[in-house]
Design a protein around this motif. Structure first.
Motif, mmCIF file in Angstrom:
data_model
loop_
_atom_site.group_PDB
_atom_site.id
_atom_site.type_symbol
_atom_site.label_atom_id
_atom_site.label_comp_id
_atom_site.label_asym_id
_atom_site.label_seq_id
_atom_site.Cartn_x
_atom_site.Cartn_y
_atom_site.Cartn_z
ATOM 1 N N GLY A 99 0.795 -1.222 0.000
ATOM 2 C CA GLY A 99 0.000 0.000 0.000
ATOM 3 C C GLY A 99 0.822 1.264 0.000
ATOM 4 O O GLY A 99 0.321 2.328 -0.320
ATOM 5 N N ARG A 100 2.107 1.143 0.331
ATOM 6 C CA ARG A 100 2.953 2.325 0.403
ATOM 7 C C ARG A 100 3.084 3.017 -0.950
ATOM 8 O O ARG A 100 3.334 4.213 -1.033
ATOM 9 C CB ARG A 100 4.346 1.947 0.939
ATOM 10 N N TYR A 101 2.945 2.264 -2.022
ATOM 11 C CA TYR A 101 3.156 2.831 -3.354
ATOM 12 C C TYR A 101 1.878 3.410 -3.956
ATOM 13 O O TYR A 101 1.926 4.293 -4.779
ATOM 14 C CB TYR A 101 3.740 1.777 -4.295
ATOM 15 N N SER A 102 0.747 2.883 -3.563
ATOM 16 C CA SER A 102 -0.485 3.304 -4.226
ATOM 17 C C SER A 102 -1.603 3.638 -3.249
ATOM 18 O O SER A 102 -2.675 4.040 -3.660
ATOM 19 C CB SER A 102 -0.971 2.193 -5.162
ATOM 20 N N GLY A 103 -1.328 3.454 -1.957
ATOM 21 C CA GLY A 103 -2.409 3.623 -0.998
ATOM 22 C C GLY A 103 -3.321 2.410 -1.010
ATOM 23 O O GLY A 103 -3.143 1.481 -1.797
ATOM 24 N N TYR A 104 -4.246 2.405 -0.121
ATOM 25 C CA TYR A 104 -5.172 1.287 -0.017
ATOM 26 C C TYR A 104 -6.508 1.651 -0.648
ATOM 27 O O TYR A 104 -6.867 2.825 -0.708
ATOM 28 C CB TYR A 104 -5.479 0.947 1.440
ATOM 29 N N THR A 105 -7.274 0.636 -1.044
ATOM 30 C CA THR A 105 -8.686 0.816 -1.385
ATOM 31 C C THR A 105 -9.489 0.234 -0.234
ATOM 32 O O THR A 105 -9.343 -0.937 0.101
ATOM 33 C CB THR A 105 -9.043 0.098 -2.689
ATOM 34 N N PHE A 106 -10.287 1.091 0.373
ATOM 35 C CA PHE A 106 -11.077 0.672 1.528
ATOM 36 C C PHE A 106 -12.473 0.252 1.114
ATOM 37 O O PHE A 106 -13.035 0.749 0.132
ATOM 38 C CB PHE A 106 -11.204 1.829 2.528
ATOM 39 N N GLY A 107 -13.065 -0.637 1.906
ATOM 40 C CA GLY A 107 -14.479 -0.933 1.805
ATOM 41 C C GLY A 107 -15.274 0.074 2.622
ATOM 42 O O GLY A 107 -14.698 1.004 3.213
ATOM 43 N N SER A 108 -16.577 -0.098 2.647
ATOM 44 C CA SER A 108 -17.457 0.831 3.382
ATOM 45 C C SER A 108 -17.654 0.426 4.829
ATOM 46 O O SER A 108 -18.354 1.111 5.571
ATOM 47 C CB SER A 108 -18.805 0.941 2.686
#
Lengths: 115, 116
Positions: A99-108
């Motif tokens: 995630g350090r390179y692109s960030g995370y995608t979170f759920g709701s």
């Protein structure tokens, strides 16, 4: 799927019961994370899965909390003998490798209420 | 201790104006990653902008930019031409990478309201 899917969206449970929260990450994402957001607080790290490596469980608050990830995809967070202080929003996230390179995608998230 | 401090619990701004959200952090690491996330009422955390600590140039994404001051351990977010859709909680975070693992450390957030 197109995004990170979490179920259920909301869960009300009685104190002392066990609950299971599910996270379905984005297809192809090898990294999966669980965070907890208590009322009025920022997010608190719980656990990190990366591919077939041993998970980082250093954020789990007690031995009542456990998580598994089957087949490198779906993850389940289990809370045993729930307590009122477990009431929070539980957020799952995934990323391509790191995630350090692109960030995370979170759920709701799943809003858990223990009564 | 690795901590993130957001000193403004709530802020408001008029539509089309500029607002700056403050963030300071504490870490002994020399290389790390900094993030701003937005959380609307839908609860989903949305990545706004990302900065690598070894890069001196401040990151910019459309109307969003950061002022990264490494020596002061400061990472503020500037939102230009504010829009009603910018109303949300904003969280500052930095990423710790240790032994193959990584985790985000979050601040407690700033609630931003954009007024028409």
């Amino acid at each position: 799927g197109a995004g990170v899917s979490q179920s259920p969206s909301n869960k009300v449970t009685e104190k002392g019961k066990d609950v299971e929260l599910r996270c379905d990450p984005i297809s192809g994402h090898t990294a999966l994370y669980w965070y907890r957001q208590s009322l009025g607080q920022g997010l608190e790290f719980l656990i990190y899965f990366q591919g077939n490596s041993a998970p980082d469980k250093s954020g789990l608050p007690s031995d009542r909390f456990s998580a598994e990830r089957t087949g490198g995809s779906v993850s389940t967070l289990t809370i045993q003998r729930t307590q009122q202080e477990d009431s929070a929003v539980y957020l799952c996230a995934s990323s391509l490798q790191f995630g350090r390179y692109s960030g995370y995608t979170f759920g709701s998230g799943t809003r858990l209420t223990v009564v | 201790a690795q901590t993130v401090t957001q000193s403004q619990p709530e802020m408001s701004v008029q539509e089309a104006e500029t607002v700056t959200l403050s963030c300071t952090y504490d870490t002994s690491e020399s290389n790390y990653y900094l993030f701003w996330y937005k959380q609307p009422p839908s609860r989903q955390m949305i990545l706004v902008i990302r900065q690598e600590a070894y890069k001196q140039q401040n990151a910019t994404e459309n109307r969003f930019s950061v002022n990264f001051q490494k020596a002061a351990k400061s990472f503020s977010l500037k939102i230009s031409d504010s829009q009603l859709g910018d109303t949300a909680m904003y969280f500052c975070a930095f990423m710790i990478t240790q032994g193959g693992s990584e985790k985000l450390v979050f601040g407690k957030g700033t609630k931003l309201t954009v007024n028409p």
